[in-house]
Scaffold this motif. Structure first.
Motif, short mmCIF file in Angstrom:
data_model
loop_
_atom_site.label_atom_id
_atom_site.label_comp_id
_atom_site.label_asym_id
_atom_site.label_seq_id
_atom_site.Cartn_x
_atom_site.Cartn_y
_atom_site.Cartn_z
N GLU A 40 -1.53 7.57 1.61
CA GLU A 40 -2.60 7.35 1.05
C GLU A 40 -3.36 6.16 1.61
OE1 GLU A 40 -4.49 9.75 -0.63
OE2 GLU A 40 -2.72 11.12 -0.73
N GLU A 41 -2.75 5.32 2.00
CA GLU A 41 -3.13 3.86 2.64
C GLU A 41 -4.27 3.16 1.55
OE1 GLU A 41 -4.78 4.77 6.40
OE2 GLU A 41 -2.65 4.48 7.39
N THR A 42 -3.80 3.14 0.20
CA THR A 42 -4.26 2.72 -0.75
C THR A 42 -3.57 1.56 -1.42
OG1 THR A 42 -3.83 4.53 -2.32
CG2 THR A 42 -6.05 4.40 -0.93
N ARG A 43 -4.00 0.68 -2.22
CA ARG A 43 -3.45 -0.18 -2.91
C ARG A 43 -3.03 0.34 -4.27
NH1 ARG A 43 -5.89 -6.05 -3.11
NH2 ARG A 43 -3.93 -6.45 -4.58
N TYR A 54 0.96 -1.18 0.15
CA TYR A 54 -0.14 0.01 -0.01
C TYR A 54 0.82 1.30 -0.02
CZ TYR A 54 -4.48 -2.38 1.20
OH TYR A 54 -5.46 -3.32 1.43
N ASP A 55 0.40 2.16 -0.52
CA ASP A 55 1.02 3.59 -0.33
C ASP A 55 0.91 4.06 1.19
OD1 ASP A 55 0.55 6.73 0.05
OD2 ASP A 55 1.63 6.45 -2.00
N THR A 59 -8.00 -5.39 1.20
CA THR A 59 -9.07 -4.43 1.45
C THR A 59 -8.81 -3.60 2.51
OG1 THR A 59 -10.75 -6.00 2.28
CG2 THR A 59 -10.75 -5.83 -0.04
N ASP A 60 -8.14 -3.83 3.58
CA ASP A 60 -8.02 -3.08 4.96
C ASP A 60 -6.54 -2.53 5.01
OD1 ASP A 60 -8.32 -1.85 7.15
OD2 ASP A 60 -8.92 -3.68 8.15
N ALA A 61 -6.43 -1.41 4.82
CA ALA A 61 -5.11 -0.76 5.10
C ALA A 61 -4.42 -1.12 6.46
CB ALA A 61 -4.96 0.58 4.77
#
Length: 352
Positions: free
Chosen positions: A47-50, A43-44, A70-72
């Motif tokens: 941003e806590e996104t994949r 993840y970033d 799906t869950d950071a």
């Protein structure tokens, strides 16, 4: 309540100078790619996104390893015998052979957890121990991961080795990760399907205050060597061993200050002393410091002033488990006799 901790680190060398995510465990999760105890997703960190499949990451990209697609905040669960954790870069197939790891960095648990790890640092250049530069220079097929350890980090715990296969480009250090496949996105039901609603309720506990602690490995020592003559004086370099500041005061968040003091360097055999100002110090962190935490200014060898700020956390800063280190430079005056000089650095952590 003020919590003050002082740790002494010997410097030797030429001059011997909360949101709660679910946990994944080896027992509860399907095996990951190439034998990992569970899947690892990149993840970033901000941003806590994949990322989309095939994304090329920069050598210095601020990334984290997560245990959920799906869950950071998806956690990794170490076995009960675990004493410590480390992140690592290892040649493919050598993930469970600690001595074969090319580069690594000390990690830690979530404060107050049952030996769980959340969002382990996945910045390649942040693996500050070993030889990350070798990975960048040679490129190739590696695994990036996190391991649960025992016996002061020399052996693997009963379970808990989590990693993802990566490919590193020679020279640039740019890299890609082979992430798990098969994750799906919910779709709308087909026409004519029957649906029913279920109310969901999640209870988020109120934050509580844990401890503020400074954790330095037992027997930590920095060797300052590789001396060269620059402008007629001996100049040597070294690296501080990694250590961790853990702040589990999730409710009050008062912040903290970390300072470094250094004693003069002495050579008993030659009855000689070199002033501590000759030691340069540049603080560093294994990953980008979270917002509100800043590193101290670099102290230049020959004009250093101690005590010196090493790092600081502003009031209101979120809970952090920060791994720190530093680059050392030692300039010996030309009129000093050759030999081994010793000193001591003291790190002091104080709550604001």
């Amino acid at each position: 309540m003020l919590n003050k901790t002082a740790i002494r680190v010997a410097a030797v060398g030429v001059m011997a100078a909360s949101l709660i995510g679910a946990s994944v465990t080896a027992a509860s999760a399907a095996p990951g790619l190439n034998g990992s105890d569970a899947e690892v997703y990149i993840y970033d960190a901000g941003e806590e996104t994949r990322f989309p499949a095939g994304t090329v990451h920069d050598w210095d990209a601020e990334l984290i390893g997560v245990g959920s697609a799906t869950d950071a905040y998806g956690r990794f669960q170490c076995s009960p015998d675990t004493e410590s954790t480390r992140t690592f870069i290892a040649p493919r197939g050598q993930e469970r052979t600690i001595s074969a790891w090319t580069a690594y960095a000390d990690g830690g648990f979530i404060p107050g957890s049952n030996k769980e790890v959340q969002q382990f640092p996945a910045k390649l250049s942040g693996q500050i121990l070993g030889s990350a530069s070798q990975v960048k220079a040679n490129g190739g097929e590696y695994s990036l991961g996190m391991a649960c350890l025992i016996y002061n980090g020399v052996a693997l715990a009963k379970s808990g080795v989590f990693y993802a296969p990566i490919t590193v480009e020679k020279g640039t250090g740019n890299w890609t990760v082979q992430e798990p496949t098969g994750t799906t996105t919910p779709t709308e039901p087909p026409a004519g399907a029957q649906t029913g609603d279920i109310d969901l309720e999640a209870v988020v506990p109120a934050p509580t205050d844990g401890a503020l602690s400074l954790n330095v490995p037992a027997g930590a020592k920095a060797t300052i060597g590789n001396a060269t003559v620059v402008d007629g004086v001996s100049t040597a370099t070294g690296t501080l061993p990694a250590f961790t500041v853990a702040d589990a005061r999730a409710a009050s968040k008062p912040g903290w200050d970390l300072t470094a003091t250094v004693a003069d360097f002495t050579n008993a055999a030659a009855n000689a002393t070199i002033d501590k100002k000759q030691l340069g110090l540049k603080p560093s962190a294994s990953v980008a410091a979270p917002a509100g935490i800043s590193l101290g200014a670099e102290q230049k060898a020959g004009s250093s002033v101690y005590p010196a700020a090493f790092a600081t956390s502003a009031a209101g800063t979120a809970v952090a488990n920060l791994t720190l280190g530093g680059e050392l430079t030692f300039v010996a005056p030309s009129d000093k006799p050759a030999g081994t000089y010793t000193s001591k650095m003291t790190l002091t952590l104080v709550s604001k």
